[in-house]
Design an enzyme around this catalytic site. Sequence first.
Site, PDB file in Angstrom:
ATOM      1  N   GLU A 122       0.687  -1.072  -0.218  1.00 52.88           N
ATOM      2  CA  GLU A 122       0.073   0.093  -0.192  1.00 52.88           C
ATOM      3  C   GLU A 122       0.737   1.242   0.149  1.00 52.88           C
ATOM      4  OE1 GLU A 122      -2.564  -0.190   3.262  1.00 52.88           O
ATOM      5  OE2 GLU A 122      -4.044  -1.721   2.027  1.00 52.88           O
ATOM      6  N   GLU A 267      -5.988  -8.268   0.163  1.00 51.62           N
ATOM      7  CA  GLU A 267      -6.647  -8.341   1.632  1.00 51.62           C
ATOM      8  C   GLU A 267      -8.115  -8.133   1.693  1.00 51.62           C
ATOM      9  OE1 GLU A 267      -4.484  -5.433   3.960  1.00 51.62           O
ATOM     10  OE2 GLU A 267      -2.511  -6.218   3.288  1.00 51.62           O
TER      11      GLU A 267
END
Length: 484
Positions: A122, A267
């Site tokens: 991220e 995720e």
Amino acid sequence: MGWVTVADRVNIGLVCLFMMLWSVSGIGVNWGTQASHPLPPDTMVRLLRDNGFQRVKLFDADYDTLKTLGKTGIEVMVGIPNDMLAIVGGSMKAAEKWVAKNVTQHITSNNVNIRYVAVGNEPFLETYNGSYLGITFPALRNIQLALVKAGHNNQVKVTVPLNADVYESTNGSPSGGDFRADIHDIMLTIVNFLSLSSAPFTVNIYPFISLYSDPNFPVEYAFFDGNASPVSDGGTLYYNMFDANLDTLAHALQKNGFADLPIIVGEIGWPTDGDRNANTEYARRFNQGFMSHISGGRGTPMRPGPIDAYLFSLIDEDSKSIAPGNFERHWGIFTFDGQAKYPLNLGTTNSGALISAKGVQYLERKWCVMKPSVRLDDPQVEPSVSFACGLADCTCLGYGTSCGNLDAWGNISYAFNSYFQKNNQREDACKFPNVSMITKADPSPRDGNCKFNIMIQPYYGSAGWYARKPLGLTSVLLIFSLVL
Ligand SMILES: *[C@@H]1O[C@H](CO)[C@@H](O)[C@H](O)[C@H]1NC(C)=O
Ligand SMILES: *[C@@H]1O[C@H](CO)[C@@H](O)[C@H](O)[C@H]1NC(C)=O
Ligand SMILES: *[C@@H]1O[C@H](CO)[C@@H](O)[C@H](O)[C@H]1NC(C)=O
Ligand SMILES: *[C@@H]1O[C@H](CO)[C@@H](O)[C@H](O)[C@H]1NC(C)=O
């Protein structure tokens, strides 16, 4: 007369079935290690295998972890942490070294089934203030070139796990999806490179965070039970946030000329503590709903077909930063010690139940609590609690959490015990000046979910054992006699 005969239809059916089975083999899971007491890799790998996970996503490339995954056949995504992006992005030599050490060695010597390298984690999160904007693509490119040079490019694909906020919708619906304006160019550079490398786009999708950050978010829309009023996007109906979010990305990709780029959900999950919406009931509902949602291979309106996804997460990690919220340490479907938190049928075990970790080694059954004789307004109490909570974990004490209903004594004791356990029950870790004591009576309330934990035995790793463990007298004498 149609051009497709019955036999053809059967064949087409079989081909489709084959493609479904081939393109997605079961469910994956994230294995994070930001814990004060991680379970040993062999216990974790057994947990993965017992529960039928065929894919695992890591956040780094720890040697013991990878070696333990060798010969299991489990598909592995290894990770390059954000703080290494500048190194591998800045030098081709460094990228080649990373690949040699953390990919080639494990594939050739340890028989690890490495399939992806996650370059960064991220990296474009707004909280990083753009720190990784300039170096993520160079790192991705260098690692891909290094993989090609080492001959791995058919087996190992690069990808960049990105937060879902790298795209947005210009009209509030999936069809308005496009990459965020401030990073549009960089996203296109990355997406184009992934496409040329036959590599997937990886996105993390969190309906929980939407609910957490927006009190007006329609709760039912976060789940998959079909109780939410559907949202129409030009006639296409969306019954849950996951589909709408994934399709916003699919539209963004299509709009920019990459309609066929594969998408991996890196995720997805729901935490069980640390917030009023984080509990085992919601987590079970979300994760079970997600499993049922993807098990039919139906996909989303824009991406019909199987979805490649990694649950977040396998176990709780008590050392994660709680900057995003107190729920951060509670994403596991298993507790920190590998115990199943709630019934969840992944469709991968014979019993349809989760199977808890085996052979977990615990410390003694003893706890640190507040002395009953001490007054609550004793001047030592408050600083002691702040100290304990700052260094240990009090994320289960807030409003609506598992231990949110403790009385003041329980609250203070919870903090003391957390610190004591995190420090391996060392005597001096229960010496809050005159206000604490060690007890063998479990202080956990009899009703409810609040649990005063007993820590597990620390694991130092095969290489770090003698370096980190204080040597006992016998070892010192042994080494001394060896030297002589
Ligand atoms: C391999 O990965 C580990 C763990 O992420 C890292 O510490 C190490 O620096 C990497 N090795 C090389 C040669 O880059
Ligand atoms: C980002 O900027 C904010 C405000 O300027 C600062 O408080 C924060 O520490 C920065 N974060 C990082 C990761 O640099
Ligand atoms: C227990 O601790 C939490 C978090 O530190 C605090 O918000 C709460 O008010 C405390 N409750 C009592 C009864 O002291
Ligand atoms: C602890 O209690 C003893 C005896 O009551 C007292 O002498 C001592 O000053 C106390 N220590 C602290 C740190 O409060």
